[in-house]
Scaffold this motif. Structure first.
Motif, PDB file in Angstrom:
ATOM      1  N   ARG A 192       0.833  -1.205   0.000  1.00 59.73           N
ATOM      2  CA  ARG A 192       0.000   0.000   0.000  1.00 59.73           C
ATOM      3  C   ARG A 192       0.866   1.253   0.000  1.00 59.73           C
ATOM      4  O   ARG A 192       0.585   2.221  -0.720  1.00 59.73           O
ATOM      5  N   LYS A 196       1.104   3.989  -3.235  1.00 56.15           N
ATOM      6  CA  LYS A 196       0.855   5.434  -3.118  1.00 56.15           C
ATOM      7  C   LYS A 196       2.020   6.219  -3.689  1.00 56.15           C
ATOM      8  O   LYS A 196       1.848   7.263  -4.335  1.00 56.15           O
ATOM      9  N   THR A 199       1.850   5.991  -7.643  1.00 57.17           N
ATOM     10  CA  THR A 199       0.579   6.254  -8.321  1.00 57.17           C
ATOM     11  C   THR A 199       0.731   7.283  -9.420  1.00 57.17           C
ATOM     12  O   THR A 199       0.147   7.176 -10.503  1.00 57.17           O
TER      13      THR A 199
END
Length: 201
Positions: A192, A196, A199
């Motif tokens: 995760r 991020k 992205t």
């Protein structure tokens, strides 16, 4: 939430409670190897039921089937009950070695696993080529998984020759699930955070 909780409880019953109870009840009436073999049929039956219900072979089902094959080979080779108890750890140990060995190649195993389930493979391949940090991410995950799988195998070997068979049946799943569970938790949190970061890449 309740469905997930019930699934976890059922898994614990089928893979820990019932095998332990079956072994304990049978050991006074038959030899240890037979009692252990009967106990091993319970998680196999659970796996076969899941296979019939979902009509697909998942990783867990494949893991169980490989374990059963190794159990049969262990019997044919004259292995004792403790040797048979380590059947799943043969698989995790070999997988751990394969994960670590893949670090010597241009792309580690985790990369190929991620590519298989990634909807945008072109973007992932592009990031691999142009972002050194992206490549290091997959190498780190491969390293962690390889070491975790090897650790699980080593812990099981130590436990099986340190504890009685009933104690091993009762306690070893908690060590196995604990090690693998912590690795999965780390992988989710780490992925995760990395997702991020990339992205906007």
């Amino acid at each position: 939430m309740n469905k997930t909780r019930n699934g976890i409880i059922l898994t614990l019953i089928m893979n820990i409670v019932l095998p332990y109870a079956a072994y304990t009840l049978l050991i006074g009436h038959t030899d240890s190897l037979t009692a252990l073999s009967v106990a091993a049929l319970i998680p196999l039956a659970d796996s076969l039921y899941s296979l019939a219900k979902t009509r697909k072979v998942d990783a867990f089902s494949g893991f169980i089937f490989l374990g059963i094959v190794l159990s049969i080979l262990a019997v044919l080779l004259g292995g004792d009950e403790r040797f048979i108890l380590l059947r799943e750890s043969y698989i995790t140990g070999i997988m751990g070695i394969l994960f670590l060995a893949s670090l010597l190649f241009s792309k580690p195993l985790i990369y190929y696993f991620a590519m298989r389930f990634n909807a945008n493979r072109k973007a992932m391949a592009d990031r691999w080529e142009r972002l050194p940090g992206f490549r290091n991410t997959f190498r780190l995950m491969t390293l962690v998984w390889g070491l975790s799988l090897l650790l699980e195998a080593v812990v099981k070997v130590v436990l099986v020759y340190s504890l009685s068979i009933p104690a091993f049946l009762a306690l070893s799943p908690f060590f196995s699930y604990g090690i693998i569970g912590l690795t999965i938790w780390w992988n989710v949190v780490y992925t995760r955070r990395i997702r991020k970061r990339y992205t906007a890449s």
